[in-house]
Design a protein around this motif. Structure first.
Motif, PDB file in Angstrom:
ATOM      1  N   ARG A  72       1.132  -0.977  -0.405  1.00  0.00           N
ATOM      2  CA  ARG A  72      -0.135   0.255  -0.048  1.00  0.00           C
ATOM      3  C   ARG A  72       0.620   1.018  -0.017  1.00  0.00           C
ATOM      4  O   ARG A  72       1.973   1.474   0.913  1.00  0.00           O
ATOM      5  CB  ARG A  72      -0.672  -0.365   1.277  1.00  0.00           C
ATOM      6  N   LEU A  73       0.916   2.059  -0.936  1.00  0.00           N
ATOM      7  CA  LEU A  73       1.053   3.258  -1.114  1.00  0.00           C
ATOM      8  C   LEU A  73       1.217   4.335  -0.747  1.00  0.00           C
ATOM      9  O   LEU A  73      -0.123   4.662  -1.056  1.00  0.00           O
ATOM     10  CB  LEU A  73       2.129   3.815  -2.344  1.00  0.00           C
ATOM     11  N   ASP A  74       1.140   5.480   0.113  1.00  0.00           N
ATOM     12  CA  ASP A  74       0.817   6.284   1.035  1.00  0.00           C
ATOM     13  C   ASP A  74       0.709   7.677  -0.709  1.00  0.00           C
ATOM     14  O   ASP A  74       1.944   7.961  -1.170  1.00  0.00           O
ATOM     15  CB  ASP A  74       1.988   7.252   1.515  1.00  0.00           C
ATOM     16  N   PRO A  75      -0.428   8.638  -0.797  1.00  0.00           N
ATOM     17  CA  PRO A  75      -0.280   9.240  -2.404  1.00  0.00           C
ATOM     18  C   PRO A  75       0.592  10.323  -1.988  1.00  0.00           C
ATOM     19  O   PRO A  75       0.921  10.696  -2.809  1.00  0.00           O
ATOM     20  CB  PRO A  75      -2.012   9.213  -2.192  1.00  0.00           C
ATOM     21  N   VAL A  76       1.105  10.841  -0.521  1.00  0.00           N
ATOM     22  CA  VAL A  76       1.230  11.844  -0.752  1.00  0.00           C
ATOM     23  C   VAL A  76       3.128  11.825  -0.560  1.00  0.00           C
ATOM     24  O   VAL A  76       3.428  12.523  -1.193  1.00  0.00           O
ATOM     25  CB  VAL A  76       0.960  12.708   0.366  1.00  0.00           C
ATOM     26  N   THR A  77       3.791  10.922  -0.052  1.00  0.00           N
ATOM     27  CA  THR A  77       4.874  10.082   0.132  1.00  0.00           C
ATOM     28  C   THR A  77       5.987   9.134  -0.505  1.00  0.00           C
ATOM     29  O   THR A  77       6.603   9.439  -0.355  1.00  0.00           O
ATOM     30  CB  THR A  77       5.077  10.604   2.380  1.00  0.00           C
ATOM     31  N   GLY A  78       4.841   8.438  -1.036  1.00  0.00           N
ATOM     32  CA  GLY A  78       5.328   7.243  -1.939  1.00  0.00           C
ATOM     33  C   GLY A  78       5.326   6.378  -0.569  1.00  0.00           C
ATOM     34  O   GLY A  78       5.660   5.233  -1.518  1.00  0.00           O
ATOM     35  N   ALA A  79       5.452   6.629   0.799  1.00  0.00           N
ATOM     36  CA  ALA A  79       6.138   4.939   1.521  1.00  0.00           C
ATOM     37  C   ALA A  79       4.860   4.161   1.346  1.00  0.00           C
ATOM     38  O   ALA A  79       3.731   3.917   1.291  1.00  0.00           O
ATOM     39  CB  ALA A  79       6.494   6.464   2.783  1.00  0.00           C
ATOM     40  N   ALA A  80       4.977   2.657   1.590  1.00  0.00           N
ATOM     41  CA  ALA A  80       4.463   2.330   2.145  1.00  0.00           C
ATOM     42  C   ALA A  80       4.424   1.847   3.330  1.00  0.00           C
ATOM     43  O   ALA A  80       4.994   2.211   4.254  1.00  0.00           O
ATOM     44  CB  ALA A  80       5.658   0.415   1.495  1.00  0.00           C
ATOM     45  N   ARG A  81       2.831   1.368   3.207  1.00  0.00           N
ATOM     46  CA  ARG A  81       2.626   1.286   4.430  1.00  0.00           C
ATOM     47  C   ARG A  81       2.296  -0.042   5.070  1.00  0.00           C
ATOM     48  O   ARG A  81       2.061  -0.635   4.087  1.00  0.00           O
ATOM     49  CB  ARG A  81       1.048   1.667   4.260  1.00  0.00           C
TER      50      ARG A  81
END
Length: 81
Positions: A72-81
Motif C-alpha cells: 500500500r503506497l501513501d499517495p503523498v509521500t510514496g512510502a509503503a504502509r
C-alpha cells in the motif's frame, strides 16, 4: 429539518477522514512511485494497481522469482504502509 447528532457529526467531518474517490492533487505522481518499485533488485512485473478510497494505492507485483508482493503506497509521500 432536524438532524440527529451522529448524522450532523458525519456531515461536519473533515474531508481527509471521509472516503477519497481520487488521489490528492498535491500527491506524488504514481509513475514516480512505481519507478521506485521497479528498481528493486528482483522486480518482475506489475500485476494490479488500484486506488483504494481509504486513501492509498494498492499495488500488486511479482518478483523475478515468481513471488507475489502486495504493498500500500501513501499517495503523498510514496512510502509503503
Amino acid at each position: 429539518m432536524r438532524l440527529t447528532l451522529p448524522l450532523a457529526a458525519a456531515l461536519m467531518m473533515p474531508l481527509p477522514l471521509m472516503a477519497q474517490d481520487r488521489p490528492p492533487a498535491d500527491g506524488t505522481p504514481l509513475s514516480q512511485m512505481l519507478a521506485v518499485l521497479e528498481q528493486e533488485a528482483n522486480f518482475g512485473h506489475f500485476e494490479d494497481i488500484d486506488w483504494d478510497d481509504d486513501g492509498y494505492y494498492e499495488v500488486e507485483y511479482y518478483t523475478s522469482d515468481g513471488d507475489e508482493v502486495k504493498v500500500r503506497l501513501d499517495p503523498v509521500t510514496g512510502a509503503a504502509r
